[in-house]
Design a protein around this motif. Structure first.
Motif, PDB file in Angstrom:
ATOM      1  N   ASP A   2      -2.693  -5.495  -5.093  1.00 60.45           N
ATOM      2  CA  ASP A   2      -4.110  -5.250  -4.820  1.00 60.45           C
ATOM      3  C   ASP A   2      -4.442  -3.635  -4.859  1.00 60.45           C
ATOM      4  O   ASP A   2      -3.341  -2.971  -5.119  1.00 60.45           O
ATOM      5  CB  ASP A   2      -4.361  -5.551  -3.360  1.00 60.45           C
ATOM      6  N   ALA A   3      -5.614  -3.307  -4.780  1.00 58.65           N
ATOM      7  CA  ALA A   3      -6.043  -1.696  -5.067  1.00 58.65           C
ATOM      8  C   ALA A   3      -5.455  -0.712  -4.081  1.00 58.65           C
ATOM      9  O   ALA A   3      -5.001   0.355  -4.366  1.00 58.65           O
ATOM     10  CB  ALA A   3      -7.409  -1.754  -4.993  1.00 58.65           C
ATOM     11  N   GLU A   4      -5.298  -1.258  -2.679  1.00 58.00           N
ATOM     12  CA  GLU A   4      -4.730  -0.249  -1.677  1.00 58.00           C
ATOM     13  C   GLU A   4      -3.239   0.041  -1.835  1.00 58.00           C
ATOM     14  O   GLU A   4      -2.789   1.164  -1.662  1.00 58.00           O
ATOM     15  CB  GLU A   4      -4.954  -1.010  -0.413  1.00 58.00           C
ATOM     16  N   ALA A   6      -1.819   0.030  -4.776  1.00 55.15           N
ATOM     17  CA  ALA A   6      -1.836   0.612  -5.998  1.00 55.15           C
ATOM     18  C   ALA A   6      -1.951   2.333  -5.509  1.00 55.15           C
ATOM     19  O   ALA A   6      -1.428   3.234  -6.325  1.00 55.15           O
ATOM     20  CB  ALA A   6      -2.685   0.345  -7.017  1.00 55.15           C
ATOM     21  N   LYS A   7      -2.850   2.395  -4.860  1.00 55.24           N
ATOM     22  CA  LYS A   7      -3.256   3.814  -4.135  1.00 55.24           C
ATOM     23  C   LYS A   7      -2.139   4.451  -3.665  1.00 55.24           C
ATOM     24  O   LYS A   7      -2.067   5.650  -4.072  1.00 55.24           O
ATOM     25  CB  LYS A   7      -4.502   3.769  -3.309  1.00 55.24           C
ATOM     26  N   ALA A  75     -10.059   7.543  -3.336  1.00 56.29           N
ATOM     27  CA  ALA A  75     -10.286   6.651  -4.458  1.00 56.29           C
ATOM     28  C   ALA A  75     -10.291   5.204  -3.958  1.00 56.29           C
ATOM     29  O   ALA A  75      -9.829   5.061  -2.855  1.00 56.29           O
ATOM     30  CB  ALA A  75      -9.089   6.989  -5.475  1.00 56.29           C
TER      31      ALA A  75
END
Length: 75
Positions: A2-4, A6-7, A75
Motif C-alpha cells: 500500500d501507499a503508506e 511505500a512512503k 506525500a
C-alpha cells in the motif's frame, strides 16, 4: 504494497543520506588532520577549504533529512 508502506520505505532510503553525510564529514576532517600533521605550515591556508567541505557534506545530509520528512508527513 500500500501507499503508506511505500512512503516509509522511501523515507528510510532517503535517511541513509544522513548517515552518509556523517561519513563524509569524518572523511573531510580526517583528511585535513592528515595534511596538517604532514605540513603544519600549510594548515592555516587549508582551513577555509575544510569548512567548505564540512558545509557541503552537512548540506547533503540535511537535504536527505528534509526529503525523508517530506515523504513521511506530506506525500
Amino acid at each position: 504494497m500500500d501507499a503508506e508502506a511505500a512512503k516509509l520505505i522511501g523515507a528510510g532510503l532517503a535517511a541513509i543520506g544522513a548517515g552518509m553525510a556523517a561519513i563524509g564529514v569524518g572523511t573531510v576532517f580526517g583528511s585535513f588532520l592528515e595534511g596538517a600533521l604532514r605540513n603544519p605550515g600549510a594548515a592555516d591556508g587549508q582551513q577555509g577549504r575544510l569548512f567548505i567541505g564540512f558545509a557541503a557534506a552537512e548540506l547533503l545530509g540535511l537535504l536527505a533529512f528534509v526529503v525523508a520528512m517530506i515523504l513521511i508527513f506530506v506525500a
